[in-house]
Design a protein around this motif. Structure first.
Motif, short mmCIF file in Angstrom:
data_model
loop_
_atom_site.label_atom_id
_atom_site.label_comp_id
_atom_site.label_asym_id
_atom_site.label_seq_id
_atom_site.Cartn_x
_atom_site.Cartn_y
_atom_site.Cartn_z
N UNK A 206 -9.33 -9.86 -9.78
CA UNK A 206 -9.77 -9.03 -8.65
C UNK A 206 -11.17 -9.43 -8.21
N UNK A 207 -11.39 -9.60 -6.90
CA UNK A 207 -12.70 -9.95 -6.38
C UNK A 207 -13.50 -8.69 -6.09
N UNK A 208 -14.77 -8.87 -5.79
CA UNK A 208 -15.62 -7.72 -5.50
C UNK A 208 -15.20 -7.00 -4.23
N UNK A 209 -14.49 -7.70 -3.36
CA UNK A 209 -14.10 -7.08 -2.10
C UNK A 209 -12.81 -6.28 -2.20
N UNK A 210 -12.13 -6.36 -3.33
CA UNK A 210 -10.87 -5.62 -3.51
C UNK A 210 -11.05 -4.49 -4.51
N UNK A 211 -10.59 -3.29 -4.15
CA UNK A 211 -10.62 -2.20 -5.12
C UNK A 211 -9.29 -2.11 -5.86
N UNK A 212 -8.23 -2.66 -5.27
CA UNK A 212 -6.92 -2.70 -5.92
C UNK A 212 -6.34 -4.10 -5.77
N UNK A 213 -5.79 -4.62 -6.86
CA UNK A 213 -5.14 -5.92 -6.84
C UNK A 213 -3.78 -5.78 -7.53
N UNK A 214 -2.71 -6.07 -6.79
CA UNK A 214 -1.35 -5.97 -7.33
C UNK A 214 -0.72 -7.35 -7.28
N UNK A 215 -0.23 -7.81 -8.42
CA UNK A 215 0.32 -9.17 -8.50
C UNK A 215 1.70 -9.16 -9.13
N UNK A 216 2.70 -9.49 -8.33
CA UNK A 216 4.06 -9.67 -8.83
C UNK A 216 4.67 -8.45 -9.47
N UNK A 217 4.33 -7.26 -9.01
CA UNK A 217 4.83 -6.04 -9.65
C UNK A 217 6.29 -5.78 -9.25
N UNK A 218 7.13 -5.70 -10.26
CA UNK A 218 8.54 -5.35 -10.10
C UNK A 218 8.82 -4.14 -10.98
N UNK A 219 9.61 -3.20 -10.47
CA UNK A 219 10.01 -2.04 -11.26
C UNK A 219 11.49 -1.79 -11.05
N UNK A 220 12.21 -1.79 -12.18
CA UNK A 220 13.65 -1.57 -12.14
C UNK A 220 14.00 -0.28 -12.88
N UNK A 221 14.89 0.48 -12.28
CA UNK A 221 15.46 1.65 -12.93
C UNK A 221 16.95 1.37 -13.11
N UNK A 222 17.29 0.82 -14.26
CA UNK A 222 18.68 0.39 -14.47
C UNK A 222 19.02 -0.71 -13.48
N UNK A 223 20.09 -0.54 -12.71
CA UNK A 223 20.49 -1.58 -11.74
C UNK A 223 19.69 -1.54 -10.44
N UNK A 224 18.85 -0.51 -10.29
CA UNK A 224 18.09 -0.35 -9.03
C UNK A 224 16.72 -1.00 -9.16
N UNK A 225 16.41 -1.89 -8.23
CA UNK A 225 15.08 -2.52 -8.19
C UNK A 225 14.25 -1.79 -7.14
N UNK A 226 13.41 -0.88 -7.60
CA UNK A 226 12.60 -0.06 -6.69
C UNK A 226 11.44 -0.85 -6.10
N UNK A 227 10.86 -1.76 -6.89
CA UNK A 227 9.79 -2.64 -6.42
C UNK A 227 10.19 -4.07 -6.75
#
Length: 303
Positions: A1-22
């Motif tokens: 994360x750089x000083x200009x970013x307050x949030x950095x999200x990289x390659x986030x995947x979230x699965x609930x069983x067969x459902x890929x929410x992210x």
């Protein structure tokens, strides 16, 4: 994360069983007011829960203030305020007493009476929360989100249950806190006209993927260059003929008196043709203007 970013999200995947929410979400968020936009089921709430450390991503990583959202969740929460879409409040406590307890948990220096006044509940501090209307409970939830000495506040549907003046007050409060106190916000809402007024940046989430992001006005400009809106006295009758005009890519009803167009040809020529058609059908034709709203951009991005 750089000083200009307050949030950095990289390659986030979230699965609930067969459902890929992210699905491999990548997003850099600068200080400011970010609007998180998407249809129901797009993954907005899931992404907020990941960032708050409430659920673990199946893969990928995320940081807030350079801190890992999983390993440093408690440190992050001391610097973050949150308004959940459905806030659970103790019905038996007074607004002031409950807010005082929340302030104590955050160990902040906020004054409960000042917070209640800020959200328009200064005269209801001694009332039990259980006697509050839906709009008053929403204001109470916003007060709780500001109870911490927050540098960043997550707001999930912040103007739900509020009347028009109440919505305007909340939006003005958000903008004021950012401009004068440096607080950043991430807002998830379905009311795009409000996000357009308040947000410095926006990100579109659809089917678990970030499909567009950037400064609000830049995104709107990218996606509305060929979009126009017709105002007339009978859109249902006029649209049948409008769809047959050369140079119109698509035409959709937008209520009784409006039609949304995508024009690939000469707009002035199209405008004249529509005027002639409307006159022949005895339909009053008011105008054809370029559509440059966040809602117009939404339909272009999500379609």
């Amino acid at each position: 994360m750089t000083k200009t970013n307050i949030i950095s999200i990289e390659g986030v995947t979230k699965e609930f069983g067969p459902i890929r929410a992210l699905d491999c979400v990548n997003l850099k968020i600068e200080p400011g007011i970010l609007g998180l936009i998407g249809p129901n089921g797009a993954g907005k709430t899931t992404l907020l829960r990941v960032l708050l450390g409430l659920i673990r991503p199946s893969s990928g990583s995320a940081e807030i203030f350079g801190l890992d959202v999983q390993k440093d969740s408690l440190k992050i929460r001391k610097r973050v305020g949150v308004l959940h879409e459905k806030t659970s409040l103790p019905s038996f406590m007074s607004a002031r007493n409950y807010l005082s307890e929340v302030i104590g948990i955050y160990e902040s220096n906020k004054d409960p009476d000042d917070l209640l006044s800020t959200v328009g509940l200064h005269q209801a501090g001694r009332r039990q929360i259980g006697h509050f209307s839906a709009g008053m409970k929403q204001r109470m939830g916003i007060a709780i989100a500001f109870a911490a000495d927050a540098e960043l506040v997550f707001l999930d549907e912040p103007t739900a249950n509020l009347d028009v003046p109440g919505r305007e007050e909340v939006l003005n409060l958000i903008v004021d806190l950012h401009q004068n106190s440096g607080i950043s916000f991430v807002i998830s809402s379905h009311i795009l006209s409000e996000l357009e007024k308040a947000c410095t940046h926006i990100a579109f989430l659809n089917k678990g993927k970030i499909v567009e992001q950037g400064k609000t006005l830049d995104v709107i400009q990218r996606h509305t260059g060929t979009r126009y809106r017709i105002l007339c006295s009978d859109s249902n009758q006029l649209i049948v003929k409008v769809k047959q005009i050369e140079g119109i890519h698509s035409a959709k009803l937008q209520g009784t008196n409006a039609i949304s167009l995508i024009v690939n040809g000469d707009p002035e020529k199209v405008n004249k043709e529509i005027s002639v058609i409307a006159d022949s059908l005895n339909i009053k034709y008011y105008s054809m203007d370029q559509s440059t709203t966040l809602e117009d951009a939404f339909w272009d991005v999500i379609a």
